[in-house]
Design a protein around this motif. Structure first.
Motif, PDB file in Angstrom:
ATOM      1  N   GLY A 336      31.623  23.145  10.219  1.00  0.00           N
ATOM      2  CA  GLY A 336      30.009  23.991  11.049  1.00  0.00           C
ATOM      3  C   GLY A 336      29.713  24.660  10.415  1.00  0.00           C
ATOM      4  O   GLY A 336      29.170  25.463  10.345  1.00  0.00           O
ATOM      5  N   ASN A 337      30.317  24.608   8.735  1.00  0.00           N
ATOM      6  CA  ASN A 337      29.101  25.453   8.019  1.00  0.00           C
ATOM      7  C   ASN A 337      27.871  24.915   7.288  1.00  0.00           C
ATOM      8  O   ASN A 337      27.746  23.957   7.177  1.00  0.00           O
ATOM      9  N   PHE A 338      26.621  25.652   7.670  1.00  0.00           N
ATOM     10  CA  PHE A 338      25.352  25.571   7.167  1.00  0.00           C
ATOM     11  C   PHE A 338      24.993  25.947   5.875  1.00  0.00           C
ATOM     12  O   PHE A 338      25.288  27.059   5.658  1.00  0.00           O
ATOM     13  N   SER A 339      23.976  26.027   4.721  1.00  0.00           N
ATOM     14  CA  SER A 339      23.008  26.891   4.004  1.00  0.00           C
ATOM     15  C   SER A 339      21.641  25.809   3.964  1.00  0.00           C
ATOM     16  O   SER A 339      22.030  24.463   3.625  1.00  0.00           O
ATOM     17  N   PHE A 340      20.897  26.935   3.846  1.00  0.00           N
ATOM     18  CA  PHE A 340      19.322  26.296   3.178  1.00  0.00           C
ATOM     19  C   PHE A 340      19.708  26.369   1.713  1.00  0.00           C
ATOM     20  O   PHE A 340      19.755  27.852   1.628  1.00  0.00           O
ATOM     21  N   LYS A 341      18.681  25.987   0.963  1.00  0.00           N
ATOM     22  CA  LYS A 341      18.928  26.775  -0.546  1.00  0.00           C
ATOM     23  C   LYS A 341      17.531  26.046  -0.496  1.00  0.00           C
ATOM     24  O   LYS A 341      17.439  24.642  -1.515  1.00  0.00           O
ATOM     25  N   ASN A 342      17.029  27.618  -0.815  1.00  0.00           N
ATOM     26  CA  ASN A 342      15.382  27.129  -1.550  1.00  0.00           C
ATOM     27  C   ASN A 342      14.104  26.095  -1.086  1.00  0.00           C
ATOM     28  O   ASN A 342      13.964  25.146  -1.416  1.00  0.00           O
ATOM     29  N   VAL A 343      14.782  25.662   0.356  1.00  0.00           N
ATOM     30  CA  VAL A 343      13.964  24.389   1.244  1.00  0.00           C
ATOM     31  C   VAL A 343      12.626  24.749   1.405  1.00  0.00           C
ATOM     32  O   VAL A 343      12.553  25.876   2.633  1.00  0.00           O
ATOM     33  N   SER A 344      11.800  23.812   1.433  1.00  0.00           N
ATOM     34  CA  SER A 344      10.549  23.843   1.652  1.00  0.00           C
ATOM     35  C   SER A 344       9.796  22.503   2.175  1.00  0.00           C
ATOM     36  O   SER A 344      10.576  21.544   2.051  1.00  0.00           O
ATOM     37  N   PHE A 345       9.311  22.535   3.196  1.00  0.00           N
ATOM     38  CA  PHE A 345       8.693  21.570   4.130  1.00  0.00           C
ATOM     39  C   PHE A 345       7.137  21.896   4.383  1.00  0.00           C
ATOM     40  O   PHE A 345       6.932  23.022   4.925  1.00  0.00           O
TER      41      PHE A 345
END
Length: 575
Positions: A336-345
């Motif tokens: 259940g660990n999450f990470s966003f790394k410099n996400v663009s959309f």
């Protein structure tokens, strides 16, 4: 021809398990064709016998013809039954495979083309495809049957046979041109029909909002415009059909006159008796009308088959729509660990996330707050891989989401949206969709946790009550509580609440909040909150602005040192 053969191979692959029924249909059709060839020959023989006054043999042949026709009727009935088994089974297999493939199509394409496009392919096109194996084979059998008439003419007189052959080739050529031209218009018509189907779907599904928004006039104006375009295209197609039909009928009349002149010439030159000339003239209907009509119908059937096959295969073979792409790595259970790394959309060329970065640890309860359009819901959609990111990386349990298969992501994540879709089936069956072997006690427990059990107990059939399409028999709050109950049954490691308590009254909201609090520590919980009062006990609160995390902390920390959060909270408590 090449296109038809290709489509036949592809479509027949869906009916392999019914191939013996298809082969039996072909065998029975060959018998039907043989009978069709023999009967005109017997009829020609009858004419010869009448001409020669050989009445005893005429009676025997007439009895034989009667028996053959009775047998042919029974054979036709068998063809219908056998053909129906093959058609029904093949259509079922195509529809199931299409349903599977439609669920793989990227969300952007579903939204771009509209649901009507896929409904048409799943329902109408599959029906048109399989009709080639019923109506099409019937037309083909009749075409071969009328070839027996040609043989009869050949037996009686070679000159008339040659004339009929030239006539048939000429008319067939015209029918081929007609079919090609109309086929081009038919493709345009079917594309517009997809658009109209989409609008009609919106009309039915969104009728409540259309009424509430007083948008009847504007919606119907748009629908009227699309229907007018569809009718105009159909009108062009019909006019084209009429134009070609007039030309063909005109030519047929001229050719009939030519036949009469030819027969008169043969009679005058004593190459043909009057009785045989009359018999050959009566074959005109079979050759110039019945034969050509069945050729035309067969060509139209092939045209429709190719169009519908092409539309279905555009989904099955990824020709027109983009499919979701997943990795191959499988995880049975996530931490259940999450990470966003410099996400663009960007959504439809509109930037939504702009270099978003954050980390969430397993077992945490984290809330996202911010103004509408800041990108909060997009975070959830990207976690569920409903859309693909443009730049950056998303990691789950220290694994890049791009490398994980579909089950690893979606079997372990539940998203409860603001407007959950409730299926038009019983409450029990709605639970079975997310867990096929769900037990009744599990359903009851989930309903109690979501504060819906007391309401369901009052329904006439309890959990077996059918609740209508989209949950129309439930209030907005009841639909959201049922969606939350479904999530409790799924028991996924990660639960994402997308403003899932926004439609609830204060008392029910408190009950739901207690249920969410009971999940703390055991599950990773992410909440998009419209009401800040629902997330004040979250482990962390992240403030989203312009597609970025601009601040994070506990409720008290943000309230003490973040002006934007302070204003959001003040706006809520002053309402």
């Amino acid at each position: 021809m090449k296109e038809t053969v290709y489509h036949l191979k592809k479509i027949f692959s869906f009916g392999k398990q019914y191939k013996w029924f298809f082969l039996l249909e072909l065998l029975l059709s060959c018998i039907q064709i043989s009978i069709g060839v023999l009967l005109p020959l017997f009829a020609a023989k009858q004419i010869v016998l009448v001409t020669n006054n050989e009445y005893h043999q005429l009676l025997l042949i007439s009895v034989a013809i009667c028996g053959i026709e009775i047998f042919n009727s029974l054979n036709n009935a068998c063809i219908g039954k056998v053909c129906n088994v093959f058609r029904r089974g093949t259509m079922k297999n195509i529809q199931i495979e299409l349903g599977i493939e439609i669920l793989k199509i990227k969300q952007e394409d579903i939204e771009k083309y509209g649901t009507g496009t896929f409904i048409e392919r799943l329902n109408h096109d599959t029906e048109r495809i399989t009709e080639l194996f019923t109506k099409g084979i019937g037309y083909l059998a009749r075409v071969f049957t009328y070839l027996g008439v040609f043989i009869s003419v050949f037996v009686i007189n070679r000159v008339v046979f040659l004339y009929y052959l030239i006539v048939a080739l000429l008319l067939t050529f015209l029918y081929l041109i007609k079919t090609k031209k109309i086929g081009i218009q038919d493709v345009k018509y079917k594309k517009q029909k997809d658009r109209v189907s989409g609008f009609i779907g919106e009309l039915v599904r969104g009728e409540k909002d259309i009424k509430i928004l007083s948008a009847k006039k504007s919606f119907m104006n748009r629908l009227s415009t699309e229907i007018t375009k569809q009718n105009d295209l159909q009108h062009v197609k019909r006019n084209l059909e009429v134009l070609y039909d007039i030309g063909i009928h005109f030519l047929t009349s001229i050719l009939t006159l030519g036949l009469v002149i030819l027969l008169i010439f043969l009679i005058q030159n004593e190459q043909l008796s009057v009785s045989l000339a009359v018999a050959l003239f009566t074959y005109k209907t079979n050759i110039m009308t019945n034969f050509m009509e069945n050729v035309s119908l067969l060509l139209n059937e092939v045209k429709d088959f190719n169009i519908s096959s092409g539309r279905a295969l555009s989904i099955l073979e990824n020709k027109a729509f983009h499919k979701e792409i997943f990795g191959t790595r499988h995880l049975e259970h996530l931490e259940g660990n999450f990470s966003f790394k410099n996400v663009s959309f960007s959504y439809k060329n509109y930037p939504v996330l702009n270099g978003m970065t954050f980390d969430i640890k397993a077992g945490q309860t984290v809330a996202f707050v911010g103004k509408s359009g800041a990108g909060k819901t997009t975070v959830f959609n990207l976690l569920g891989k409903l859309y693909d990111i443009e730049n950056g990386e998303i990691w789950i349990d220290d694994i890049n989401i791009k490398t994980l298969d579909e089950a690893s992501i979606r079997d372990n994540i539940t998203i409860i949206s603001q407007n959950p879709y409730i299926f038009n089936m019983s409450i029990r069956d709605n639970f079975k969709l997310v867990k096929e072997d769900v037990k009744e006690e599990e359903i009851v427990e989930a309903l109690k946790k979501s504060c819906l059990y007391s309401f369901v107990s009052t329904l006439p059939n309890g959990i077996d009550t059918v609740i209508g399409e989209g949950g129309t028999n439930l209030s907005g709050g009841q639909r959201q509580r049922l969606a939350i109950a479904r999530a409790f049954v799924q028991k996924t490691k990660i639960i994402l609440f997308d403003e899932a308590t926004s439609a609830l009254d204060n008392e029910t909201q408190r009950d739901i909040q207690k249920a969410i609090d009971n999940l703390k520590g055991e599950y990773t919980i992410m909440i998009i909150a419209h009401r800040l009062s629902t997330i004040i006990h979250a482990d962390r609160i992240m403030l989203v602005e312009d597609g970025k995390i601009t601040a994070e902390g506990t409720h008290q920390e943000l309230l003490s040192n973040n002006v934007v959060y302070q204003k959001l909270y003040e706006n809520e408590i002053t309402k």
